[in-house]
Design a protein around this motif. Structure first.
Motif: not given
Lengths: 103, 165
Positions: B36-44, B54-72
């Protein structure tokens, strides 16, 4: 006067890429391998966007980065479906113990 | 412009330290949350490079989608109740040496190549121009990616479906 330039962003992306390779090579859990792949894709994206800004290519690099993010989403969904199927078959997801295509 | 440097090193530090925790932590849940923090840092870093969309897409797709998928994926494939959540690692020393050599070579290429560097000409807000480019120059790729996402959706649902016994 010190100023952050193209090289600094490229070095950050290189570090991220190397850490991703290290994660893929060393970890046994298939989900951890996926996390390494995500790190590598992020490193590639940083390169695309850094060159889009400093190489004066307009917005083309940013659009390629957008496509990479979309492909990463599709890849994560498919890969996790495969991992779940593997877990149903073998009851673990360690990539060094999965050596058969079916039971 | 000094403030820019400080912000850059802050985000670079967040990204690299959390990515290091991702690949070295023994607990896969810690790895997931460090991601999660890696993705936020990359968005920054994307914001610092002038690509706000692209930063907003990064937060929405990676943090909101892919990270949730990985945690599942983590929670569905580990027995949380038996403390079997630690994951092993293998070949640590050869991998560290090989990755170190690779990192050195790549860094040498990145640092010593004389990149043509002329910053500027990135507009203040990129969303409008990205939208225009997506429906003019890149419209074929855009439509193909829409098809790809549909196929990936159907494929993932088909693969992960439980078969009736």
């Amino acid at each position: 006067m010190f100023q952050v330039g193209l090289t600094h962003f490229l070095v950050v992306s290189t570090i991220l890429f190397s850490l991703g390779i290290y994660g893929i090579v060393t970890r046994k859990n298939a989900v951890m391998v996926l996390m390494g792949i995500e790190l590598i894709l992020n490193a590639a994206n940083i390169n695309f966007i850094a060159f889009a800004k400093y190489g004066n290519f307009g917005l083309n690099g940013q659009i390629i980065a957008l496509f990479v993010i979309i492909l990463a989403a599709a890849e994560a969904a498919i890969a996790l479906a495969i991992v779940l199927n593997t877990y149903k078959t073998f009851s673990n997801v360690n990539v060094d113990e999965i050596d058969k295509l079916k039971e | 412009m000094d403030f820019y440097n400080i912000i850059f090193f802050l985000f670079a530090l967040i990204t690299i330290v959390s990515a290091f925790i991702v690949v070295t932590s023994r607990n896969i849940i810690y790895s997931g949350f460090s991601l999660l923090f890696t993705f936020f840092g990359v968005a920054g870093i994307y914001v610092l490079l002038g690509s706000d969309f692209i930063a907003v897409v990064q937060i929405m797709v990676y943090v909101g989608g892919i990270l949730i998928l990985i945690l599942f994926g983590v929670m569905l494939t580990n027995k949380i109740v038996d403390v079997e959540i630690r994951t092993g690692a293998s070949h640590m020393l050869p991998a560290a040496i090989g990755v170190g050599i690779l990192f050195g070579a790549l860094t040498a290429v990145m640092v010593f190549t004389g990149w043509k560097s002329e910053p500027g000409l990135v507009p203040q807000t990129t969303t409008v121009d990205i939208g225009k480019l997506l429906i003019t120059d890149y419209v074929l790729i855009f439509e193909l990616l829409a098809m790809l996402l549909l196929v990936a959706l159907i494929g993932a649902a088909t693969i992960a479906r439980r078969e009736k016994e």
